[in-house]
Design an enzyme around this catalytic site. Structure first.
Site, PDB file in Angstrom:
ATOM      1  N   ARG A 111     -21.519  16.775  -9.702  1.00  0.00           N
ATOM      2  CA  ARG A 111     -20.974  16.847 -11.054  1.00  0.00           C
ATOM      3  C   ARG A 111     -19.706  16.028 -11.247  1.00  0.00           C
ATOM      4  O   ARG A 111     -19.222  15.913 -12.368  1.00  0.00           O
ATOM      5  CB  ARG A 111     -20.700  18.310 -11.437  1.00  0.00           C
ATOM      6  CG  ARG A 111     -21.972  19.146 -11.530  1.00  0.00           C
ATOM      7  CD  ARG A 111     -21.662  20.589 -11.940  1.00  0.00           C
ATOM      8  NE  ARG A 111     -22.882  21.371 -12.026  1.00  0.00           N
ATOM      9  CZ  ARG A 111     -23.467  21.988 -11.001  1.00  0.00           C
ATOM     10  NH1 ARG A 111     -22.904  21.904  -9.802  1.00  0.00           N
ATOM     11  NH2 ARG A 111     -24.579  22.674 -11.161  1.00  0.00           N
TER      12      ARG A 111
ATOM     13  N   ILE B 154      -2.735   8.341   7.090  1.00  0.00           N
ATOM     14  CA  ILE B 154      -1.725   8.242   8.131  1.00  0.00           C
ATOM     15  C   ILE B 154      -0.352   7.888   7.560  1.00  0.00           C
ATOM     16  O   ILE B 154       0.636   7.795   8.292  1.00  0.00           O
ATOM     17  CB  ILE B 154      -2.160   7.208   9.204  1.00  0.00           C
ATOM     18  CG1 ILE B 154      -1.438   7.456  10.545  1.00  0.00           C
ATOM     19  CG2 ILE B 154      -1.943   5.792   8.684  1.00  0.00           C
ATOM     20  CD1 ILE B 154      -1.839   8.732  11.237  1.00  0.00           C
ATOM     21  N   HIS B 155      -0.255   7.698   6.243  1.00  0.00           N
ATOM     22  CA  HIS B 155       1.025   7.346   5.621  1.00  0.00           C
ATOM     23  C   HIS B 155       2.011   8.503   5.748  1.00  0.00           C
ATOM     24  O   HIS B 155       1.632   9.676   5.781  1.00  0.00           O
ATOM     25  CB  HIS B 155       0.823   6.991   4.148  1.00  0.00           C
ATOM     26  CG  HIS B 155       0.131   5.690   3.934  1.00  0.00           C
ATOM     27  ND1 HIS B 155       0.676   4.657   3.199  1.00  0.00           N
ATOM     28  CD2 HIS B 155      -1.080   5.231   4.353  1.00  0.00           C
ATOM     29  CE1 HIS B 155      -0.161   3.637   3.179  1.00  0.00           C
ATOM     30  NE2 HIS B 155      -1.233   3.967   3.882  1.00  0.00           N
TER      31      HIS B 155
ATOM     32  N   GLU C 262       0.863  -1.177   0.000  1.00  0.00           N
ATOM     33  CA  GLU C 262       0.000   0.000   0.000  1.00  0.00           C
ATOM     34  C   GLU C 262       0.902   1.230   0.000  1.00  0.00           C
ATOM     35  O   GLU C 262       1.266   1.768   1.030  1.00  0.00           O
ATOM     36  CB  GLU C 262      -0.914  -0.021   1.223  1.00  0.00           C
ATOM     37  CG  GLU C 262      -1.960   1.078   1.209  1.00  0.00           C
ATOM     38  CD  GLU C 262      -2.802   1.117   2.469  1.00  0.00           C
ATOM     39  OE1 GLU C 262      -3.607   2.062   2.593  1.00  0.00           O
ATOM     40  OE2 GLU C 262      -2.657   0.229   3.338  1.00  0.00           O
TER      41      GLU C 262
ATOM     42  N   GLY D  46     -17.374   0.545  11.755  1.00  0.00           N
ATOM     43  CA  GLY D  46     -18.189   1.596  12.338  1.00  0.00           C
ATOM     44  C   GLY D  46     -17.432   2.877  12.595  1.00  0.00           C
ATOM     45  O   GLY D  46     -18.032   3.882  12.999  1.00  0.00           O
TER      46      GLY D  46
ATOM     47  N   ASP E 105      -7.806  -4.119   7.638  1.00  0.00           N
ATOM     48  CA  ASP E 105      -6.834  -3.035   7.776  1.00  0.00           C
ATOM     49  C   ASP E 105      -6.258  -3.043   9.193  1.00  0.00           C
ATOM     50  O   ASP E 105      -5.894  -1.996   9.742  1.00  0.00           O
ATOM     51  CB  ASP E 105      -7.458  -1.673   7.455  1.00  0.00           C
ATOM     52  CG  ASP E 105      -6.418  -0.593   7.172  1.00  0.00           C
ATOM     53  OD1 ASP E 105      -5.288  -0.938   6.766  1.00  0.00           O
ATOM     54  OD2 ASP E 105      -6.730   0.596   7.364  1.00  0.00           O
TER      55      ASP E 105
ATOM     56  N   HIS F 295      -5.707   5.981  -1.648  1.00  0.00           N
ATOM     57  CA  HIS F 295      -5.017   7.214  -1.288  1.00  0.00           C
ATOM     58  C   HIS F 295      -4.854   8.055  -2.557  1.00  0.00           C
ATOM     59  O   HIS F 295      -3.747   8.430  -2.950  1.00  0.00           O
ATOM     60  CB  HIS F 295      -3.677   6.917  -0.622  1.00  0.00           C
ATOM     61  CG  HIS F 295      -3.829   6.281   0.723  1.00  0.00           C
ATOM     62  ND1 HIS F 295      -3.946   7.006   1.886  1.00  0.00           N
ATOM     63  CD2 HIS F 295      -3.928   4.977   1.077  1.00  0.00           C
ATOM     64  CE1 HIS F 295      -4.094   6.172   2.916  1.00  0.00           C
ATOM     65  NE2 HIS F 295      -4.089   4.938   2.450  1.00  0.00           N
TER      66      HIS F 295
ATOM     67  N   HIS G 182     -14.537   3.813  10.268  1.00  0.00           N
ATOM     68  CA  HIS G 182     -14.013   4.279   8.986  1.00  0.00           C
ATOM     69  C   HIS G 182     -15.108   4.742   8.027  1.00  0.00           C
ATOM     70  O   HIS G 182     -14.884   5.650   7.222  1.00  0.00           O
ATOM     71  CB  HIS G 182     -13.184   3.172   8.318  1.00  0.00           C
ATOM     72  CG  HIS G 182     -11.807   3.040   8.867  1.00  0.00           C
ATOM     73  ND1 HIS G 182     -11.551   2.427  10.067  1.00  0.00           N
ATOM     74  CD2 HIS G 182     -10.597   3.459   8.385  1.00  0.00           C
ATOM     75  CE1 HIS G 182     -10.233   2.464  10.304  1.00  0.00           C
ATOM     76  NE2 HIS G 182      -9.646   3.079   9.300  1.00  0.00           N
TER      77      HIS G 182
ATOM     78  N   GLY H 106      -5.227   2.863  10.626  1.00  0.00           N
ATOM     79  CA  GLY H 106      -5.545   1.446  10.555  1.00  0.00           C
ATOM     80  C   GLY H 106      -6.757   1.137  11.413  1.00  0.00           C
ATOM     81  O   GLY H 106      -7.480   2.029  11.864  1.00  0.00           O
TER      82      GLY H 106
END
Length: 389
Positions: A232, A147-148, A136, A254, A278, A200, A256, A313
């Site tokens: 649009r 969070i990367h 990822e 619940g 995740d 992402h 994310h 995560g």
């Protein structure tokens, strides 16, 4: 009379979800030898009393988690080696997962090569349940880092393509921001059987359609870290819903995604939605906090986040995800199980090998109680965790 191999493992399933039928089959017996299912037939009254027979309320194909960063106090990015993968897979099994794609998130340079090597070695060593690797990043959008580590996000280059297409580490799932890729790069990756998901990403719906034409298979954690539907501009979310072929992972915890959006996704793409955890190292572990890129991440009320509240995560198992789809997204048991089995198998192009149960198929099972608690996980005809049975 039914002929039975005396060396075979026999399992009685009071209900069987085979990944093919839309419903549950009652009272079946599975005979297993040399890691394969040799027969599925109607169970008789005598079967449950035969020596050595194991009985479960509900048997499903083994769950497949496309995106798991860690478990059992072990994070793949922190320890990209074989013992760590063994611990992560074992932690995942506590939540019913048979097969995982251990997920290595954005790191500097070609640090992802360590993850590829670890997975290659784990498969060679026979570590149970390792299908391949999910990378990822680092080829993501600076506009959607989540969070990367934003300092490690970078462009894909020819050296990366060469490394990825020669990985030889089972199935390779690569999450990218397709709008950042050089022309022709996505087609080169998919031509080499790399499974590419968009994630992402700030891509437009048109950019996703172009990527899909070049082989894009799906999207990573639907709704999270991607462009949304507007009046649009459908964005990545709208493009995924409008597609007839794109798969999508979704984190059904619940935190994310709002449950109403989860339910919409389940209704619109029942055969393309894939439950993913995740999960981070806290799953099936004792730790309640850890550092990620020098940032403190804390577990509180089932939610992993930094001090500003940004999600980092998840802390959820696959069986919890299945139960949540039934409770919060109005899915039937077979519909929810489909999202944990055959859908992810199809997303990886592995439906001929995993994700369903039938004569000659791989004997990988998730065995549950009537209240959907995990009782055992079988992988290739063996129970790796005998204490679970």
């Amino acid at each position: 009379m039914h002929s039975t191999d005396p060396g075979a493992t026999r399992i009685v399933a009071r209900q069987l979800y085979d990944g093919v039928d839309q419903g549950l089959r009652p009272d079946c017996i599975l005979e297993i030898a040399q890691g394969r299912i040799t027969q599925i037939r109607a169970a008789t009254a005598q079967d449950a009393h035969d020596p050595g027979v194991r009985e479960f309320d509900l048997v499903s194909p083994g769950f497949i988690d496309l995106q798991i960063n860690g478990a059992g106090d072990t994070q793949f990015n922190f320890e990209p080696d074989v013992p760590a993968l063994d611990r992560i897979a074992a932690g995942a099994r506590r939540g019913g997962t048979a097969y995982i794609l251990p997920t290595f998130i954005t790191a500097h340079g070609q640090d992802y090569l360590r993850a590829i090597a670890a997975v290659r070695d784990a498969i060679s060593d026979g570590v149970a349940g390792i299908l391949g690797v999910h990378l990822e990043g680092p080829f993501l959008s600076h506009n959607r880092p989540g969070i990367h580590d934003p300092t490690a996000i970078r462009a894909l280059n020819d050296q990366d393509i060469e490394a990825l297409t020669s990985a030889d580490a089972g199935v390779v799932l690569l999450t990218v921001a397709p709008e950042t890729l050089p022309d022709g790069a996505l087609a080169r990756l998919t031509a080499a059987d790399i499974v590419v998901f968009a994630g992402h990403t700030a891509a437009s719906a048109d950019q996703i359609a172009t990527a899909e034409a070049e082989g894009l298979t799906g999207v990573t954690h639907l709704f999270n870290a991607m462009s949304q539907i507007t009046g649009r501009e459908p964005g990545v979310v709208g493009a995924t819903f409008a597609s007839h072929s794109l798969f999508a992972g979704i984190i059904a915890d619940g935190h994310h995604v709002d449950w109403r959006n989860v339910a919409i996704a389940a209704r619109l793409m029942p055969d393309r939605l894939c439950l993913v955890t995740d999960a981070m190292l806290t799953l099936a572990g004792e730790a309640t906090e850890f550092d990620l890129h020098g940032v403190k991440i804390t577990l509180e009320d089932g939610r992993l986040a930094n001090a500003e509240g940004r999600l980092a995560g998840a802390h959820i198992s696959m069986i919890d995800s299945v139960r949540n789809m039934i409770t919060h997204a109005q899915c039937s048991v077979p519909q929810a199980l489909r999202m944990a089995t055959i859908n992810p198998a199809r997303s990886l192009g592995m439906a001929a090998e995993v994700g369903t149960l039938g004569t000659g198929r791989c004997a990988t099972l998730t065995c549950l109680s009537n209240d959907l608690e995990v009782e055992a996980v079988m992988i290739d005809g063996k129970f790796p965790d005998e204490t679970m049975t």
